[in-house]
Design a protein around this motif. Sequence first.
Motif, PDB file in Angstrom:
ATOM      1  N   PRO A  43     -24.237 -18.189 -23.489  1.00  0.00           N
ATOM      2  CA  PRO A  43     -22.790 -18.830 -23.332  1.00  0.00           C
ATOM      3  C   PRO A  43     -22.803 -19.604 -21.874  1.00  0.00           C
ATOM      4  O   PRO A  43     -22.219 -20.564 -21.498  1.00  0.00           O
ATOM      5  N   GLY A  66     -14.592 -17.868 -27.317  1.00  0.00           N
ATOM      6  CA  GLY A  66     -15.319 -16.597 -26.890  1.00  0.00           C
ATOM      7  C   GLY A  66     -14.038 -15.533 -26.517  1.00  0.00           C
ATOM      8  O   GLY A  66     -14.594 -14.328 -26.754  1.00  0.00           O
ATOM      9  N   ILE A  70     -14.754 -11.984 -28.308  1.00  0.00           N
ATOM     10  CA  ILE A  70     -14.752 -10.664 -27.555  1.00  0.00           C
ATOM     11  C   ILE A  70     -13.477  -9.839 -28.021  1.00  0.00           C
ATOM     12  O   ILE A  70     -13.873  -8.705 -28.072  1.00  0.00           O
ATOM     13  N   MET A  96     -21.485  -6.366 -29.892  1.00  0.00           N
ATOM     14  CA  MET A  96     -20.879  -7.345 -29.128  1.00  0.00           C
ATOM     15  C   MET A  96     -21.834  -8.515 -28.329  1.00  0.00           C
ATOM     16  O   MET A  96     -21.611  -9.687 -28.367  1.00  0.00           O
ATOM     17  N   HIS A  97     -23.061  -8.152 -28.117  1.00  0.00           N
ATOM     18  CA  HIS A  97     -24.162  -9.030 -27.719  1.00  0.00           C
ATOM     19  C   HIS A  97     -24.553 -10.035 -29.070  1.00  0.00           C
ATOM     20  O   HIS A  97     -24.519 -11.369 -28.556  1.00  0.00           O
ATOM     21  N   SER A  99     -22.022 -10.994 -31.157  1.00  0.00           N
ATOM     22  CA  SER A  99     -20.976 -11.869 -31.129  1.00  0.00           C
ATOM     23  C   SER A  99     -20.774 -12.710 -30.269  1.00  0.00           C
ATOM     24  O   SER A  99     -20.490 -13.975 -30.692  1.00  0.00           O
ATOM     25  N   THR A 100     -21.247 -12.577 -29.096  1.00  0.00           N
ATOM     26  CA  THR A 100     -21.085 -13.564 -27.930  1.00  0.00           C
ATOM     27  C   THR A 100     -21.828 -14.595 -28.120  1.00  0.00           C
ATOM     28  O   THR A 100     -21.833 -15.513 -27.827  1.00  0.00           O
ATOM     29  N   SER A 101     -23.296 -14.157 -28.473  1.00  0.00           N
ATOM     30  CA  SER A 101     -24.253 -15.172 -28.558  1.00  0.00           C
ATOM     31  C   SER A 101     -24.196 -16.089 -29.700  1.00  0.00           C
ATOM     32  O   SER A 101     -24.387 -17.374 -29.709  1.00  0.00           O
ATOM     33  N   SER A 124     -29.847 -16.631 -30.803  1.00  0.00           N
ATOM     34  CA  SER A 124     -28.774 -15.633 -31.284  1.00  0.00           C
ATOM     35  C   SER A 124     -29.439 -14.811 -32.267  1.00  0.00           C
ATOM     36  O   SER A 124     -29.106 -13.434 -32.064  1.00  0.00           O
ATOM     37  N   GLY A 149     -18.639 -13.970 -34.180  1.00  0.00           N
ATOM     38  CA  GLY A 149     -18.878 -15.019 -33.293  1.00  0.00           C
ATOM     39  C   GLY A 149     -18.898 -16.350 -33.794  1.00  0.00           C
ATOM     40  O   GLY A 149     -18.290 -17.284 -33.375  1.00  0.00           O
TER      41      GLY A 149
END
Length: 185
Positions: A43, A66, A70, A96-97, A99-101, A124, A149
């Motif tokens: 991000p 984003g 999240i 979550m890791h 999803s965000t990546s 990712s 994500g």
Amino acid sequence: MKRYLFTLIALILSFSLFAQETEVTGSRKAVRTTGDVGAVLLPVAGLTAVLLQKDWQGLKQGVFSGVTAIGVTYALKYLVKKERPDHSDNRSFPSMHTSTSFAAAAFIQRRYGWKWGLPSYILSTYVGWTRVYGKKHDWWDVAAGAAIGAGSSYIFTRPFAQKHSLTLSPVAGDGHYGIYASMTF
């Protein structure tokens, strides 16, 4: 601008080489740490690209992507309550890791092309692998995080949102909360 983005992606990929070295020693925690770093750096790479190019439309699209990734991930964690493989808590599904990546990778790919997107997707995928290897998630937790994500970025990052006149609005009332979505085909 491309030079800066390339430098950030090269830095990120160097962490994956460190993790491969660490894996040989058998330290799951060190591998998880490299995944943590990758989940943050992707991000940051996307945000850096947006700021260096003064791409304010891209900033708006990235923020929506984003926040959606999240928000959906947190909501599912508290609704599903799946126990982690290491039994540390019941917030395993989805990752979550990951999803965000994947939101960052999909944003970079959609906004700046496959030249920058492919290394981002590779990192990712590595982040997701570290979560499974580190006993924090099962593979389906990671797959769901990746879908959330990437899906969030595909919805909000041009050209999809413009092409289909996508409109999303929050809805609340009488104890019910949700999102209203409208689009043309």
